[in-house]
Design a protein around this motif. Structure first.
Motif, short mmCIF file in Angstrom:
data_model
loop_
_atom_site.label_atom_id
_atom_site.label_comp_id
_atom_site.label_asym_id
_atom_site.label_seq_id
_atom_site.Cartn_x
_atom_site.Cartn_y
_atom_site.Cartn_z
N ASN A 47 35.51 34.14 37.57
CA ASN A 47 36.17 33.25 38.54
C ASN A 47 36.94 34.06 39.59
N PRO A 48 37.42 33.42 40.67
CA PRO A 48 38.09 34.13 41.76
C PRO A 48 39.38 34.87 41.34
N ALA A 49 39.98 34.51 40.19
CA ALA A 49 41.22 35.17 39.77
C ALA A 49 41.04 36.66 39.56
N VAL A 50 39.74 37.10 39.48
CA VAL A 50 39.48 38.52 39.29
C VAL A 50 40.01 39.35 40.45
N GLU A 51 40.02 38.76 41.64
CA GLU A 51 40.50 39.50 42.80
C GLU A 51 41.99 39.81 42.71
N LYS A 52 42.76 38.82 42.27
CA LYS A 52 44.21 39.02 42.14
C LYS A 52 44.54 39.96 40.99
N ILE A 53 43.75 39.89 39.91
CA ILE A 53 44.08 40.67 38.71
C ILE A 53 43.51 42.09 38.79
#
Length: 508
Positions: A47-53
């Motif tokens: 999911n897109p949360a990979v970019e923040k993490i």
């Protein structure tokens, strides 16, 4: 026709649920990822949360070997079933370090489940991961602090505010209190103090800490009699419940085992007493000629009175002879007492003694030491002049040691005239009580001491005498400082020298 419609409706419902789940996954702040069920953990979807993490766009990381991003020390946590891995109801939770796109490592906490075919064959692995770097850093800091606390040589204890139970003790506290960490027993704060100290000093310390946050001081700890340790509490810190009512929850109590320090102090005190005793012996040795002459005077008088008495006895028992003999015996008794007092004073002065605090008159000590030095003063044409405080102040201290300082200073004043041609040779002794201190000054009017000599005057083995060790002033300074006072000298280098010392009336 009806079955086809029903199937279509079910497919629509399933599609809607799938869309909702995907929406939830895309909106989640946790990283939700799918991986191949192989050893390389290749990313299938994320999911897109990979970019923040992790700093990657989803399309960048899909197809990447997930195993390659693990920190080398954490890559096989699951295989090794490391302490960081927890298992429950088919799901693994693992805390590990994982490489960010920028090259540094962050801490992730991942819960994973393997999706399998009906026959048990693994299809893929679904993971939910979150960045727990701040939490891990905080926990590491706590663990480091715990290691420091545990390894500290200070006693560190936590005490419940309400029950007074010691909920934690570090290794040093266990050792000092004579208990074993491997066999813990319930200890309460009142048990490690005497009843009087707990009811007064400890309760006051806790109250002060509760009101002001901390307390500093010194309270002796009661250790088992057979443990041969000496300890004291130095600090109490009150910790409040900041999330509820701000009431004190527990205290941190910090103490110290002072056994070695106390032994060192006692050893230093014994050495000081030995040095002081040696100094007195040396002083008496240097005064031997004068003391012998002073003792010979009453002995000579006794001998003469005895000879006269014998002659009168030989002349017969007349009333006149009887009165003269009686008078002679009285004179003999007086001279014998004088000789005995000289010997007694000398024996008392050179006797090896422990530190003894007694109350005594400083003025009397000044005149007694002057009397002790009477013959030496006569031999050097010295006159003692006194300006003593009329209130006759009393000092609570070691009388022998204070008199030793007086003797050293008076003898120095006498000897200061050795190279002087003055016909008048006064040595003045003054005493004064002021602001809780007794001030003593011993001064002479000889040639004085230069500025350079004043700078090294109290250093050991510094002397201007042809004989002597140069320890008198150094020992005198130590004695006065041990009593909580000060010793210093003043001189213009021409017209004389003044030695001053002050000690508190109730010296330590």
């Amino acid at each position: 026709m009806w079955d086809a419609t029903e199937n279509q409706d079910q497919l629509s419902v399933c599609q809607e649920e799938a869309d909702r789940y995907r929406l939830m996954a895309e909106q989640s702040t946790d990283m939700i990822s799918r991986h191949t069920a192989t050893l390389d953990w290749t990313y299938i979807d994320v999911n897109p949360a990979v970019e923040k993490i992790l700093g990657y766009h989803p399309e960048e990381i899909i197809g990447t070997r997930g195993y390659d991003l693990f920190h080398p020390d954490d890559a096989d946590n699951l295989k090794k079933r490391a302490d960081s891995v927890k298992y429950r109801e088919g799901m693994y939770t693992n805390t590990y370090r994982y490489r960010h796109k920028e090259g540094h490592y962050i801490w992730l906490e991942t819960t994973s489940r393997t999706i399998r075919e009906e026959d048990g064959t693994p299809l893929e692995v679904i993971c939910v991961s979150r960045d727990v770097t701040e939490r891990e850093m905080a926990q590491q800091a706590i663990r480091r602090l715990a290691r420091v606390v545990e390894a500290s040589s200070d006693m560190i204890m936590f005490c419940n505010h309400n029950t007074m139970r010691l909920t934690y003790m570090n290794e040093s506290a266990y050792h000092t209190l004579g208990t074993e960490k491997e066999k813990p027993i319930a200890l309460y704060l009142p048990q490690i103090f005497s009843e009087d100290n707990f009811n007064t000093l400890v309760q006051d310390a806790l109250s002060h800490a509760a009101a002001h946050g901390t307390w500093y001081g010194s309270i002796p700890v009661q250790v088992p009699e057979n443990h041969e340790r000496i300890a004291e509490i130095r600090e109490v810190i009150a910790h409040r419940n900041r999330t509820e009512n701000m009431q004190v929850e527990y205290y941190s109590i910090i103490g110290r085992d002072i056994t070695l320090k106390r032994r060192a102090e006692e050893q230093a005190k014994r050495q000081q007493l030995e040095m002081a005793h040696m100094s007195r012996l040396l002083s008496v040795g240097e005064m031997a000629t004068g003391l012998a002459h002073e003792i010979n005077q009453p002995l000579g008088a006794i001998l003469n009175y005895c000879r006269g008495t014998l002659r009168r006895l030989e002349e017969g028992h007349t009333q006149e002879n009887f009165e003269q003999i009686t008078h002679s015996m009285q004179l003999i008794t007086r001279q014998a007492k004088r000789a005995a007092e000289i010997v007694k004073r000398m024996r008392s002065f050179v006797k090896r003694t422990e530190y003894q605090r007694i109350e005594f008159s400083v003025n009397e000590s000044c005149t007694d030491i002057a009397g002790f030095l009477h013959q030496e003063a006569v031999d050097h044409d010295i006159t003692f002049e006194f300006d003593l405080d009329p209130s006759d102040p009393k000092l609570l201290a070691d009388k022998i040691q204070i008199e030793q300082v007086l003797l050293n200073l008076m003898r120095n004043a006498i000897e200061a005239y050795n190279e002087s041609e003055h016909t008048e040779r006064p040595v003045r002794i003054c005493s004064k009580f002021k602001s809780g201190y007794i001030y003593i000054t011993v001064s002479d009017e000889a040639s004085g001491i230069t500025v350079e000599e004043l700078g090294t005057l109290f250093e050991p083995f510094t002397t201007s005498k042809s004989s002597g060790l140069g320890m008198g002033l150094a020992i005198s300074q130590t004695i006065i400082e041990t009593h909580g006072g000060q010793l210093w000298a003043e001189s213009d280098g021409k017209t004389g020298t003044q030695f001053h010392f002050k000690v508190p009336v109730r010296a330590n």
